[in-house]
Enzyme design. Structure first.
Site, short mmCIF file in Angstrom:
data_model
loop_
_atom_site.label_atom_id
_atom_site.label_comp_id
_atom_site.label_asym_id
_atom_site.label_seq_id
_atom_site.Cartn_x
_atom_site.Cartn_y
_atom_site.Cartn_z
CG HIS A 84 -0.35 -0.36 2.52
ND1 HIS A 84 0.70 0.32 3.08
CD2 HIS A 84 -0.66 -1.35 3.39
CE1 HIS A 84 1.00 -0.22 4.24
NE2 HIS A 84 0.20 -1.25 4.46
P1 TYD Z 1 -2.44 -3.84 7.29
O1 TYD Z 1 -2.41 -2.40 6.88
O2 TYD Z 1 -2.96 -4.80 6.28
O3 TYD Z 1 -1.01 -4.31 7.75
P2 TYD Z 1 0.38 -4.32 6.90
O4 TYD Z 1 0.53 -2.97 6.31
O5 TYD Z 1 1.42 -4.61 7.91
O6 TYD Z 1 0.32 -5.41 5.90
O7 TYD Z 1 -3.27 -3.93 8.64
C1 TYD Z 1 -3.84 -5.14 9.11
C2 TYD Z 1 -5.12 -4.83 9.84
O8 TYD Z 1 -4.87 -4.02 10.99
C3 TYD Z 1 -6.14 -4.08 8.99
O9 TYD Z 1 -7.42 -4.61 9.26
C4 TYD Z 1 -6.06 -2.66 9.48
C5 TYD Z 1 -5.64 -2.82 10.93
N1 TYD Z 1 -4.82 -1.72 11.43
C6 TYD Z 1 -5.32 -0.85 12.39
O10 TYD Z 1 -6.50 -0.96 12.81
N2 TYD Z 1 -4.54 0.16 12.85
C7 TYD Z 1 -3.26 0.33 12.42
O11 TYD Z 1 -2.55 1.26 12.88
C8 TYD Z 1 -2.74 -0.58 11.43
C9 TYD Z 1 -1.34 -0.42 10.90
C10 TYD Z 1 -3.56 -1.59 10.97
#
Ligand code: TYD
Length: 137
Positions: A53
């Site tokens: 992302h």
């Molecule tokens: P995600 O953005 O997919 O993690 P990464 O970038 O490490 O692959 O996040 C996983 C889940 O956690 C998603 O449902 C969103 C949630 N999340 C939060 O609620 N708060 C946060 O600060 C982060 C980073 C993720």
């Protein structure tokens, strides 16, 4: 975008002594933003790719406080791969840079410092959408 300049590797001071290591990170000082959020990723391995992302608003610093992982950053044109394998190093990732984290060692604990509180709507999770938005900047 010059990705090496846009995503600098940061080196933190090691204040360790014979008792062990101590690394200090202060918002607005050793990293270029005030820290609003901290999260960490562990229990990943070398079969998963995380991230995938870009963020319209958030800036991040990623630090492997244990173990190691790799971060691939791209602006849609060039790419850089940063190996995070020391607790006293990190990488700064500005807004609107696409990032993937992968090759996690089994003991990897990836600490992430963020400049914003979480807002899922500022995440761009579709690469084609990212390319469209980055071309408008
Ligand atoms: P995600 O953005 O997919 O993690 P990464 O970038 O490490 O692959 O996040 C996983 C889940 O956690 C998603 O449902 C969103 C949630 N999340 C939060 O609620 N708060 C946060 O600060 C982060 C980073 C993720």
């Amino acid at each position: 975008m010059n990705l090496k300049e846009a995503c600098p590797v940061l080196h933190f001071s090691d204040l360790g002594d014979e008792r062990g290591k101590l690394v200090v990170i202060e918002g607005g000082q050793s990293i270029p933003f005030e820290i609003k959020r901290v999260f960490y990723i562990y229990g990943s391995d070398d079969t998963v790719v995380r991230g995938q992302h870009a963020n319209r608003e958030s800036e991040f610093v990623l630090i492997n406080v244990a173990g190691e992982s790799k971060v691939r950053v791209t602006d849609g044109e060039s790419e850089e791969i940063i190996v995070l394998d020391k607790p006293m190093m990190g990488v700064y990732i500005p807004k609107m840079v696409w990032k993937d984290m992968y090759d996690f060692s089994a003991d990897s604990v990836l600490l992430v410092l963020a400049s914003t509180h979480y807002d899922g709507s500022e995440y761009i999770r579709d690469y084609d959408e990212y390319l469209t938005e980055i071309k408008k900047i």
